[in-house]
Design a protein around this motif. Sequence first.
Motif, mmCIF file in Angstrom:
data_model
loop_
_atom_site.group_PDB
_atom_site.id
_atom_site.type_symbol
_atom_site.label_atom_id
_atom_site.label_comp_id
_atom_site.label_asym_id
_atom_site.label_seq_id
_atom_site.Cartn_x
_atom_site.Cartn_y
_atom_site.Cartn_z
ATOM 1 N N UNK A 69 -9.704 -4.994 1.840
ATOM 2 C CA UNK A 69 -9.887 -5.972 0.629
ATOM 3 C C UNK A 69 -9.547 -5.501 -0.774
ATOM 4 N N UNK A 70 -8.589 -4.570 -0.602
ATOM 5 C CA UNK A 70 -8.092 -3.814 -1.910
ATOM 6 C C UNK A 70 -7.206 -4.817 -2.793
ATOM 7 N N UNK A 71 -7.671 -4.785 -4.056
ATOM 8 C CA UNK A 71 -6.858 -5.797 -5.114
ATOM 9 C C UNK A 71 -5.521 -5.238 -5.379
ATOM 10 N N UNK A 72 -4.673 -6.215 -5.816
ATOM 11 C CA UNK A 72 -3.235 -5.895 -5.901
ATOM 12 C C UNK A 72 -3.447 -4.689 -7.129
ATOM 13 N N UNK A 73 -2.530 -3.530 -6.846
ATOM 14 C CA UNK A 73 -2.544 -2.572 -7.833
ATOM 15 C C UNK A 73 -3.163 -1.345 -7.313
ATOM 16 N N UNK A 74 -4.057 -1.504 -6.221
ATOM 17 C CA UNK A 74 -4.617 -0.450 -5.696
ATOM 18 C C UNK A 74 -3.760 0.602 -4.864
ATOM 19 N N UNK A 75 -2.592 0.134 -4.559
ATOM 20 C CA UNK A 75 -1.746 1.080 -3.953
ATOM 21 C C UNK A 75 -0.991 2.089 -4.873
ATOM 22 N N UNK A 76 -0.407 3.176 -4.276
ATOM 23 C CA UNK A 76 0.206 4.025 -5.233
ATOM 24 C C UNK A 76 1.567 3.764 -5.619
ATOM 25 N N UNK A 77 2.195 2.875 -5.060
ATOM 26 C CA UNK A 77 3.653 2.619 -5.184
ATOM 27 C C UNK A 77 3.818 1.191 -5.679
ATOM 28 N N UNK A 78 3.079 0.650 -6.713
ATOM 29 C CA UNK A 78 3.158 -0.754 -7.074
ATOM 30 C C UNK A 78 4.061 -0.744 -7.922
ATOM 31 N N UNK A 79 5.116 -1.844 -7.856
ATOM 32 C CA UNK A 79 6.423 -2.128 -8.490
ATOM 33 C C UNK A 79 6.188 -3.387 -9.492
ATOM 34 N N UNK A 80 7.268 -3.437 -10.358
ATOM 35 C CA UNK A 80 7.660 -4.757 -11.007
ATOM 36 C C UNK A 80 6.809 -5.214 -12.401
ATOM 37 N N UNK A 81 6.057 -4.129 -12.972
ATOM 38 C CA UNK A 81 5.340 -4.589 -14.100
ATOM 39 C C UNK A 81 6.406 -4.568 -15.540
ATOM 40 N N UNK A 82 7.348 -4.036 -15.463
ATOM 41 C CA UNK A 82 8.275 -3.680 -16.337
ATOM 42 C C UNK A 82 9.564 -3.973 -15.971
ATOM 43 N N UNK A 83 10.138 -5.083 -15.305
ATOM 44 C CA UNK A 83 11.095 -5.540 -14.704
ATOM 45 C C UNK A 83 12.324 -5.004 -15.314
#
Length: 145
Positions: A69-83
């Motif tokens: 049940x980890x929230x979005x962003x808990x992974x180490x390779x999240x992408x797309x916040x500065x597209x």
Amino acid sequence: MQGMGEHLPYYDNHVKLSITKKDEWDMPILEIDCEYKDNELKMLKDILNTGEEMLDKGGFKNIVKIDSKSAPGAGIHEMGTARMGKDPKTSVLNGFNQMHAVKNLFVTDGSCMASSACQNPSITYMALTARAVDYAVSEMKKQNI
């Protein structure tokens, strides 16, 4: 055993600076609006079921499937916040990882990429950084930044 899947780049998932809320240094805080949607939930179910099947076929016993049940962003390779993109209305960075709004700021981590595959993207980050540095040096020599 752990499985990871791609979180698709939904337009309505976003991060922005708060207009009203400030931190202890009077700087705007981040407002994050992001959720898993149908694709990610179906992928999670498949990851859990496929993992269970592989372990079972391998002879493992007492297999327990756990959704953390980890929230979005808990992974180490999240992408797309500065597209990255051509239009400042729909993207933060240009094609050289330079901010549209702040010409002397370059962002070369995974936030410039809307999505990625399942492999480690670190070499891609290094290539993006090398290209951005080459461009920045060229622009500095022309006194554009």
